[in-house]
Design an enzyme around this catalytic site. Sequence first.
Site, mmCIF file in Angstrom:
data_model
loop_
_atom_site.group_PDB
_atom_site.id
_atom_site.type_symbol
_atom_site.label_atom_id
_atom_site.label_comp_id
_atom_site.label_asym_id
_atom_site.label_seq_id
_atom_site.Cartn_x
_atom_site.Cartn_y
_atom_site.Cartn_z
ATOM 1 N N TYR A 101 -6.495 -9.709 7.499
ATOM 2 C CA TYR A 101 -5.429 -8.973 6.808
ATOM 3 C C TYR A 101 -5.404 -7.507 7.270
ATOM 4 C CZ TYR A 101 -2.564 -7.110 3.047
ATOM 5 O OH TYR A 101 -1.572 -6.484 2.342
ATOM 6 N N VAL A 149 8.891 -16.833 8.579
ATOM 7 C CA VAL A 149 8.940 -15.675 9.483
ATOM 8 C C VAL A 149 7.969 -15.786 10.654
ATOM 9 C CG1 VAL A 149 9.764 -14.074 7.700
ATOM 10 C CG2 VAL A 149 7.297 -14.258 8.158
ATOM 11 N N ILE A 195 -1.027 -3.476 -6.083
ATOM 12 C CA ILE A 195 0.211 -3.613 -6.846
ATOM 13 C C ILE A 195 0.160 -4.935 -7.618
ATOM 14 C CG2 ILE A 195 2.734 -3.660 -6.693
ATOM 15 C CD1 ILE A 195 1.466 -1.058 -5.539
ATOM 16 N N SER A 248 -4.082 -7.279 10.738
ATOM 17 C CA SER A 248 -2.628 -7.514 10.833
ATOM 18 C C SER A 248 -1.851 -6.287 10.395
ATOM 19 C CB SER A 248 -2.221 -8.724 9.981
ATOM 20 O OG SER A 248 -2.289 -8.455 8.593
ATOM 21 N N LYS A 249 -2.322 -5.599 9.365
ATOM 22 C CA LYS A 249 -1.586 -4.432 8.864
ATOM 23 C C LYS A 249 -1.801 -3.218 9.775
ATOM 24 C CE LYS A 249 0.322 -6.383 5.259
ATOM 25 N NZ LYS A 249 1.790 -6.575 5.168
ATOM 26 N N SER A 300 0.090 -1.748 4.306
ATOM 27 C CA SER A 300 -0.939 -1.769 3.256
ATOM 28 C C SER A 300 -1.949 -0.672 3.580
ATOM 29 C CB SER A 300 -1.671 -3.116 3.268
ATOM 30 O OG SER A 300 -2.837 -3.048 2.467
HETATM 31 N N1 LIG Z 1 0.529 -6.586 -3.934
HETATM 32 C C1 LIG Z 1 -0.292 -5.730 -3.332
HETATM 33 O O1 LIG Z 1 -1.261 -5.227 -3.945
HETATM 34 C C2 LIG Z 1 -0.033 -5.330 -1.911
HETATM 35 C C3 LIG Z 1 -0.781 -4.255 -1.398
HETATM 36 C C4 LIG Z 1 -0.557 -3.848 -0.103
HETATM 37 C C5 LIG Z 1 0.381 -4.510 0.672
HETATM 38 N N2 LIG Z 1 1.087 -5.541 0.170
HETATM 39 C C6 LIG Z 1 2.057 -6.209 1.036
HETATM 40 O O2 LIG Z 1 3.297 -6.306 0.363
HETATM 41 C C7 LIG Z 1 3.975 -7.483 0.794
HETATM 42 C C8 LIG Z 1 4.378 -8.298 -0.414
HETATM 43 O O3 LIG Z 1 3.214 -8.630 -1.145
HETATM 44 P P1 LIG Z 1 3.287 -9.227 -2.637
HETATM 45 O O4 LIG Z 1 2.040 -8.832 -3.317
HETATM 46 O O5 LIG Z 1 4.595 -8.904 -3.232
HETATM 47 O O6 LIG Z 1 3.168 -10.797 -2.293
HETATM 48 P P2 LIG Z 1 3.787 -12.095 -2.971
HETATM 49 O O7 LIG Z 1 2.857 -13.190 -2.615
HETATM 50 O O8 LIG Z 1 4.117 -11.858 -4.404
HETATM 51 O O9 LIG Z 1 5.152 -12.283 -2.150
HETATM 52 C C9 LIG Z 1 5.116 -12.557 -0.765
HETATM 53 C C10 LIG Z 1 6.353 -13.358 -0.401
HETATM 54 O O10 LIG Z 1 6.267 -13.621 1.017
HETATM 55 C C11 LIG Z 1 6.679 -14.950 1.206
HETATM 56 N N3 LIG Z 1 6.102 -15.489 2.447
HETATM 57 C C12 LIG Z 1 4.802 -15.708 2.732
HETATM 58 N N4 LIG Z 1 4.684 -16.260 3.947
HETATM 59 C C13 LIG Z 1 5.946 -16.385 4.441
HETATM 60 C C14 LIG Z 1 6.479 -16.904 5.653
HETATM 61 N N5 LIG Z 1 5.689 -17.430 6.611
HETATM 62 N N6 LIG Z 1 7.816 -16.845 5.851
HETATM 63 C C15 LIG Z 1 8.620 -16.347 4.876
HETATM 64 N N7 LIG Z 1 8.182 -15.873 3.710
HETATM 65 C C16 LIG Z 1 6.848 -15.885 3.485
HETATM 66 C C17 LIG Z 1 6.172 -15.713 -0.014
HETATM 67 O O11 LIG Z 1 6.851 -16.943 -0.200
HETATM 68 C C18 LIG Z 1 6.438 -14.707 -1.114
HETATM 69 O O12 LIG Z 1 7.737 -14.882 -1.674
HETATM 70 C C19 LIG Z 1 3.011 -8.220 1.729
HETATM 71 O O13 LIG Z 1 3.343 -7.907 3.067
HETATM 72 C C20 LIG Z 1 1.667 -7.622 1.369
HETATM 73 O O14 LIG Z 1 0.749 -7.671 2.448
HETATM 74 C C21 LIG Z 1 0.894 -5.973 -1.119
#
Ligand SMILES: NC(=O)c1ccc[n+]([C@@H]2O[C@H](COP(=O)([O-])OP(=O)(O)OC[C@H]3O[C@@H](n4cnc5c(N)ncnc54)[C@H](O)[C@@H]3O)[C@@H](O)[C@H]2O)c1
Length: 262
Positions: free
Chosen positions: A163, A65, A196, A166-167, A150
């Site tokens: 991070y 992406v 999460i 970015s958010k 986030s």
């Molecule tokens: N898990 C948390 O606690 C949490 C909290 C706040 C926000 N978020 C946000 O939620 C979203 C998902 O997080 P998650 O915890 O499920 O992460 P995760 O690491 O389990 O999944 C992220 C996915 O994004 C894909 N990815 C990363 N870079 C990429 C790229 N350049 N192009 C295409 N795909 C790419 C990865 O391959 C992966 O499948 C993120 O944007 C994260 O910032 C997560």
Amino acid sequence: MAGRSQDWLGKTVVVTGGSSGIGAQVVRQFAERGATVFNLDRDLRHPSDDLNNSGSSIVQIATDVSDPESVLKALEHVRSAAGIPDVLVNAAGIYPSHTLVTMEDENWSDVLNVNLRGPFLTMRWLARAVSGDHAVDRSNLNRRVINISSGAARTGRAGAGHYCASKAGLEMLTKVAALEFADLGIAVNGVAPGLIATPGTADLSPDFCEILVQGQPVHRFGESDEVARATLFLADPATTFITGTVIDVDGGFMAGRPLPVA
Ligand SMILES: NC(=O)c1ccc[n+]([C@@H]2O[C@H](COP(=O)([O-])OP(=O)(O)OC[C@H]3O[C@@H](n4cnc5c(N)ncnc54)[C@H](O)[C@@H]3O)[C@@H](O)[C@H]2O)c1
């Protein structure tokens, strides 16, 4: 899945980062409801291997992406296969833990490119596709973008500097896009998860996680499906007057830090 309504039959959904964690749950929940879901991820593990629903289909497209050419190629593939998508969910994200002192220039660029430039590229493609198609109905908010933000967008205590920045940028981009895209019939909203349980958070330091969990009124990790449900709510055709907003799904984290019991 048995018992699920097929409300999304005939609809096209694009999810970035749909191979893991929150994105995978979003893919699963749309697919279970009958949508054709395109997972744009750089890592093509199947998000729903056990999904056995004859009315749904999941299409995987290897995509980075942060790379404009890769995004364009993937989304043109979606358009030629299924038309302009009805829903776009930007879930791809990375969150390495550097301090402002330890991070190198490329760490900064990597995070900003994936977490902020990525959603910009996909949203711009969608807006251009709709603008260029005069057959598209733009009279209502028929299309939806949901950006996974986030709590780190609005507090410095929930992540590293790149991070958080970015958010914060993503939430502002969500507002600007909501203003610009309303005339195109596209609603743009966000979901801001707290901590999460996902593969992405599995490597965070237990001490850091404990501080975050104790700092929220509901003292537990959230689950990906809880974030996905809020995402589907914002995509629901019934939510015809919501745009430019962000829903926190964080056990109350952003409400403030609970006081110790006296
Ligand atoms: N898990 C948390 O606690 C949490 C909290 C706040 C926000 N978020 C946000 O939620 C979203 C998902 O997080 P998650 O915890 O499920 O992460 P995760 O690491 O389990 O999944 C992220 C996915 O994004 C894909 N990815 C990363 N870079 C990429 C790229 N350049 N192009 C295409 N795909 C790419 C990865 O391959 C992966 O499948 C993120 O944007 C994260 O910032 C997560």
